[in-house]
Design a protein around this motif. Structure first.
Motif, PDB file in Angstrom:
ATOM      1  N   ALA A  59       0.815  -1.217   0.000  1.00  0.00           N
ATOM      2  CA  ALA A  59       0.000   0.000   0.000  1.00  0.00           C
ATOM      3  C   ALA A  59       0.851   1.271   0.000  1.00  0.00           C
ATOM      4  O   ALA A  59       0.611   2.182  -0.811  1.00  0.00           O
ATOM      5  CB  ALA A  59      -0.961  -0.011   1.188  1.00  0.00           C
ATOM      6  N   PRO A  60       1.872   1.408   0.865  1.00  0.00           N
ATOM      7  CA  PRO A  60       2.690   2.632   0.825  1.00  0.00           C
ATOM      8  C   PRO A  60       3.397   2.821  -0.514  1.00  0.00           C
ATOM      9  O   PRO A  60       3.537   3.948  -0.998  1.00  0.00           O
ATOM     10  CB  PRO A  60       3.703   2.416   1.956  1.00  0.00           C
ATOM     11  CG  PRO A  60       3.047   1.454   2.888  1.00  0.00           C
ATOM     12  CD  PRO A  60       2.279   0.542   1.999  1.00  0.00           C
ATOM     13  N   VAL A  63       0.837   4.130  -3.060  1.00  0.00           N
ATOM     14  CA  VAL A  63       0.559   5.543  -2.796  1.00  0.00           C
ATOM     15  C   VAL A  63       1.705   6.416  -3.306  1.00  0.00           C
ATOM     16  O   VAL A  63       1.492   7.456  -3.923  1.00  0.00           O
ATOM     17  CB  VAL A  63       0.331   5.784  -1.291  1.00  0.00           C
ATOM     18  CG1 VAL A  63       0.159   7.272  -1.014  1.00  0.00           C
ATOM     19  CG2 VAL A  63      -0.894   5.029  -0.812  1.00  0.00           C
ATOM     20  N   THR A  64       2.931   5.977  -3.053  1.00  0.00           N
ATOM     21  CA  THR A  64       4.097   6.744  -3.497  1.00  0.00           C
ATOM     22  C   THR A  64       4.127   6.868  -5.007  1.00  0.00           C
ATOM     23  O   THR A  64       4.346   7.964  -5.551  1.00  0.00           O
ATOM     24  CB  THR A  64       5.384   6.063  -3.002  1.00  0.00           C
ATOM     25  OG1 THR A  64       5.374   6.020  -1.577  1.00  0.00           O
ATOM     26  CG2 THR A  64       6.613   6.834  -3.463  1.00  0.00           C
ATOM     27  N   GLY A 105      -2.785   7.782   1.796  1.00  0.00           N
ATOM     28  CA  GLY A 105      -2.122   6.705   2.505  1.00  0.00           C
ATOM     29  C   GLY A 105      -3.077   5.890   3.357  1.00  0.00           C
ATOM     30  O   GLY A 105      -3.056   4.646   3.329  1.00  0.00           O
ATOM     31  N   TYR A 108      -5.576   3.802   1.096  1.00  0.00           N
ATOM     32  CA  TYR A 108      -4.996   2.623   0.455  1.00  0.00           C
ATOM     33  C   TYR A 108      -4.699   1.530   1.487  1.00  0.00           C
ATOM     34  O   TYR A 108      -4.777   0.344   1.164  1.00  0.00           O
ATOM     35  CB  TYR A 108      -3.740   3.009  -0.317  1.00  0.00           C
ATOM     36  CG  TYR A 108      -4.041   3.571  -1.701  1.00  0.00           C
ATOM     37  CD1 TYR A 108      -5.102   4.455  -1.887  1.00  0.00           C
ATOM     38  CD2 TYR A 108      -3.282   3.225  -2.803  1.00  0.00           C
ATOM     39  CE1 TYR A 108      -5.390   4.972  -3.125  1.00  0.00           C
ATOM     40  CE2 TYR A 108      -3.571   3.744  -4.061  1.00  0.00           C
ATOM     41  CZ  TYR A 108      -4.622   4.614  -4.224  1.00  0.00           C
ATOM     42  OH  TYR A 108      -4.920   5.123  -5.449  1.00  0.00           O
ATOM     43  N   GLU A 109      -4.363   1.916   2.699  1.00  0.00           N
ATOM     44  CA  GLU A 109      -4.218   0.919   3.759  1.00  0.00           C
ATOM     45  C   GLU A 109      -5.571   0.272   4.065  1.00  0.00           C
ATOM     46  O   GLU A 109      -5.644  -0.914   4.400  1.00  0.00           O
ATOM     47  CB  GLU A 109      -3.644   1.566   5.025  1.00  0.00           C
ATOM     48  CG  GLU A 109      -2.188   1.989   4.916  1.00  0.00           C
ATOM     49  CD  GLU A 109      -1.225   0.817   4.909  1.00  0.00           C
ATOM     50  OE1 GLU A 109      -1.683  -0.332   5.098  1.00  0.00           O
ATOM     51  OE2 GLU A 109      -0.019   1.039   4.709  1.00  0.00           O
ATOM     52  N   PHE A 208       5.739  11.453   1.208  1.00  0.00           N
ATOM     53  CA  PHE A 208       5.461  10.028   1.186  1.00  0.00           C
ATOM     54  C   PHE A 208       6.597   9.215   0.579  1.00  0.00           C
ATOM     55  O   PHE A 208       6.681   7.997   0.785  1.00  0.00           O
ATOM     56  CB  PHE A 208       4.167   9.739   0.416  1.00  0.00           C
ATOM     57  CG  PHE A 208       3.245   8.791   1.130  1.00  0.00           C
ATOM     58  CD1 PHE A 208       3.395   7.419   1.000  1.00  0.00           C
ATOM     59  CD2 PHE A 208       2.240   9.271   1.957  1.00  0.00           C
ATOM     60  CE1 PHE A 208       2.559   6.548   1.671  1.00  0.00           C
ATOM     61  CE2 PHE A 208       1.396   8.398   2.631  1.00  0.00           C
ATOM     62  CZ  PHE A 208       1.559   7.034   2.489  1.00  0.00           C
ATOM     63  N   ILE A 211       8.601   6.980   2.920  1.00  0.00           N
ATOM     64  CA  ILE A 211       7.782   5.868   3.422  1.00  0.00           C
ATOM     65  C   ILE A 211       7.688   4.771   2.371  1.00  0.00           C
ATOM     66  O   ILE A 211       7.844   3.577   2.661  1.00  0.00           O
ATOM     67  CB  ILE A 211       6.378   6.372   3.813  1.00  0.00           C
ATOM     68  CG1 ILE A 211       6.475   7.453   4.898  1.00  0.00           C
ATOM     69  CG2 ILE A 211       5.498   5.212   4.285  1.00  0.00           C
ATOM     70  CD1 ILE A 211       5.150   8.098   5.242  1.00  0.00           C
ATOM     71  N   GLY A 212       7.442   5.179   1.124  1.00  0.00           N
ATOM     72  CA  GLY A 212       7.335   4.195   0.054  1.00  0.00           C
ATOM     73  C   GLY A 212       8.644   3.465  -0.190  1.00  0.00           C
ATOM     74  O   GLY A 212       8.652   2.243  -0.408  1.00  0.00           O
ATOM     75  N   ASP A 215       9.281   0.935   2.577  1.00  0.00           N
ATOM     76  CA  ASP A 215       8.388  -0.212   2.555  1.00  0.00           C
ATOM     77  C   ASP A 215       8.606  -1.092   1.325  1.00  0.00           C
ATOM     78  O   ASP A 215       8.641  -2.322   1.433  1.00  0.00           O
ATOM     79  CB  ASP A 215       6.933   0.251   2.599  1.00  0.00           C
ATOM     80  CG  ASP A 215       5.955  -0.913   2.677  1.00  0.00           C
ATOM     81  OD1 ASP A 215       5.804  -1.476   3.775  1.00  0.00           O
ATOM     82  OD2 ASP A 215       5.352  -1.260   1.646  1.00  0.00           O
TER      83      ASP A 215
END
Length: 314
Positions: A59-60, A63-64, A105, A108-109, A208, A211-212, A215
């Protein structure tokens, strides 16, 4: 999830379309409605595509990819001016970008854990709550009760049929959607055209990106994953923004808000057609209740806007 679209108060209306003799005026008035519906369909089918991409990037990561691709396209298209803005202007656009990134974010989670239709239904409670609180009319108690009834049905009396973490993420996305609406309006007053949107998207992408990367790592560089992520950005951001901007030139903002209230139904359709996520009769009734509550809240604001300045609509 909506396209994170621009919003306006119900009292603001676009110029009335002009039509020739016969039925051309009616056809002309239907065109912007078609644009908004096409944008909504694009958003929800983009969301369904994102779900299929999650096994590749998480998910991250999805989103990224969406935020970065959308930011690049919007920055190239809008070419926003960076100079001449006050500290308050930049503060507004940064908060707008944070709300946008958090909204995407969290949503999508949510769809990584619960079906698309219920996720959007729970998410739309954010702007619906904002609309009810902003209006402060007694009739809105009815819309609130309808919405709560829909949520009760959707959760089977206790959300036993839905992942509780997914429900929490969807509700959090709804809260960020409400914040997005507020700061979208403020940004629109401080930046011309879609400049503020492009800058806020860039802020969201930059925030983001770490984070992406943490992950998904090198999976973001896979050509197929990157291509699918770009498709999600096109379907969920770039195309809907363009269609909605065109529609709002000729469509009353109140009508636009009502059409946006149909997002849960569009999401459920996309989830069924692409992801095979069927709904029970109870879940379908729950979504219908939330849609009716949202449309009712918008129409209440429209009536209020005839005699007073109208607040932000969902």
């Amino acid at each position: 999830m909506t396209a994170a679209s621009s919003t306006a108060s119900p009292s603001q209306t676009a110029p009335a379309p002009t039509g020739g003799a016969g039925g051309s005026g009616s056809l002309g008035s239907l065109a912007p409605v078609g644009l908004v519906l096409a944008g909504g369909i694009s958003v929800q089918f983009g969301g369904a595509l994102a779900v299929t991409l999650m096994p590749r990037a998480g998910a991250p990561g999805v989103v990224t990819l969406r935020l970065v691709a959308a930011a690049i396209v919007l920055l190239l298209f809008c070419r926003p001016r960076l100079r001449g803005h006050s500290r308050t202007d930049w503060g507004t656009v940064v908060v707008f970008g944070i709300a946008m990134g958090a909204m995407n974010g969290l949503f999508y989670e949510a769809v990584a854990r619960i079906p698309l239709g219920p996720a959007v239904t729970l998410e739309v409670l954010g702007p619906l709550t904002l609309s009810v609180l902003a209006s402060r009319r007694g009739i809105n108690a009815l819309w609130a009760c309808l919405a709560l009834g829909g949520v009760f049905l959707l959760g089977g009396g206790g959300f036993s049929n839905l992942d509780p973490t997914g429900v929490a993420f969807a509700l959090g996305a709804g809260a960020m959607w409400a914040a997005y609406i507020i700061f979208s309006a403020r940004t629109g007053r401080r930046f011309p055209q879609a400049d503020g949107l492009a800058l806020a998207m860039a802020v969201a992408a930059l925030l983001f990106l770490p984070i992406g990367i943490a992950d998904a790592g090198t999976r973001l560089l896979d050509p197929t994953t990157a291509a699918l992520g770009s498709a999600v950005a096109l379907l969920s951001s770039v195309l809907p923004y363009t269609l909605e901007l065109l529609a709002l030139r000729r469509l009353p903002a109140s009508t636009f808000a009502i059409l946006m209230s149909l997002e849960p139904a569009l999401a459920a359709t996309a989830g069924f057609l692409i992801l095979g996520q069927s709904l029970s009769a109870t879940e379908a009734a729950a979504i219908a209740l939330v849609i009716v509550a949202s449309i009712g809240a918008v129409r209440t604001q429209v009536g209020r806007g005839k005699t007073a300045a109208a607040p932000v609509s969902p």
